[in-house]
Design a protein around this motif. Structure first.
Motif, short mmCIF file in Angstrom:
data_model
loop_
_atom_site.label_atom_id
_atom_site.label_comp_id
_atom_site.label_asym_id
_atom_site.label_seq_id
_atom_site.Cartn_x
_atom_site.Cartn_y
_atom_site.Cartn_z
N GLN B 48 0.85 -1.19 0.00
CA GLN B 48 0.00 0.00 0.00
C GLN B 48 0.88 1.24 0.00
O GLN B 48 1.91 1.29 0.71
N ARG B 55 3.62 2.04 2.83
CA ARG B 55 3.21 2.04 4.23
C ARG B 55 3.15 0.63 4.81
O ARG B 55 3.53 0.42 5.95
N GLN B 56 2.62 -0.27 4.01
CA GLN B 56 2.43 -1.63 4.48
C GLN B 56 2.76 -2.58 3.35
O GLN B 56 2.63 -2.23 2.18
N PHE B 97 -5.98 6.03 4.30
CA PHE B 97 -5.87 4.70 4.88
C PHE B 97 -6.26 4.69 6.35
O PHE B 97 -6.59 3.64 6.90
#
Lengths: 112, 114
Positions: B48, B55-56, B97
């Motif tokens: 992501q 971020r992830q 998010f």
């Protein structure tokens, strides 16, 4: 491993009947979303239910969420041939910020 | 209001090659996620992007990398392609998010590795 698991894997019904599919998940969630996918194409968003909600409706769709049982169900009433598709639940796991985990889906066939 | 768009629609590559897939998020969305969907399976989260940073990340090797541009569009790069990378690659966008919000998906890019 998959966070969400749909049940049944496949479902075949007559047009006009109701279709119910279930989703179970393993860890605490922020929300759960149901999607439809036709023939390996993109996912179409159907409905979002938050962890503090128990039931939501949208047209012929009814979604329930039981966080104590870590399960959700999707009911499609008065099914149509156009509802034939794969249906997926996606869970937004707590504290992961919109990182969704999908099950393997339920393949629904509505026979005209 | 354009939804999430992806290009190309289909792509055929051979083992060992590199591929770049592109995604433009829905208007007003700033967070882009990428998913891989193998035949008969549900989508698997790859990574992501938000504010041009990853971020992830899901359980995917470093051969999978990405980028987000200042206009929020994103690219997915896969190096040293394997047969097992054949799949439908889906891009999804959301407004932020940190919000509990709907995630919208594009039509996907079908990658075939020969």
């Amino acid at each position: 491993s998959q966070q969400g698991e749909e049940d049944p894997q496949a479902l075949s019904i007559q047009e006009g009947e109701n279709a119910t599919m279930n989703c179970s998940y393993k860890t605490s969630i922020n929300n759960l979303q149901w999607y439809r996918q036709n023939s390996g194409r993109g996912l179409v968003h159907l409905i979002l239910i938050r962890s503090n909600e128990r039931e939501k409706h949208s047209g012929r769709l009814r979604v329930t969420l039981d966080t104590s049982k870590k399960s959700s169900s999707l009911l499609i009433t008065a099914s149509r041939a156009a509802d034939t598709a794969s249906y997926f639940c996606a869970t937004d796991i707590l504290n992961t910020g919109n990182q969704f985990y999908f099950g393997t889906g339920t393949s629904l066939t509505v026979i005209p | 209001d354009a939804g999430v768009t992806q290009s190309p629609t289909h792509l055929i590559k051979t083992r060992g090659q590199q591929v770049t897939l592109r995604c433009s998020p829905k208007s007003g969305h700033d967070t882009v996620s990428w998913y891989q969907q193998a035949l008969g399976q549900g989508p698997q989260f790859i990574f992501q992007y938000y504010e041009e940073e990853e971020r992830q990340r899901g359980n995917f090797p470093d051969r999978f990398s990405g980028h987000q541009f200042p206009n929020y569009s994103s690219e997915l790069n896969v190096n040293a392609l394997l047969l097992g990378d054949s799949a439908l690659y889906l891009c999804a966008s959301t407004r932020d998010f940190r919000r509990t919000d709907t995630q919208y998906f594009g039509p996907g890019t079908r990658l075939t590795v020969l």
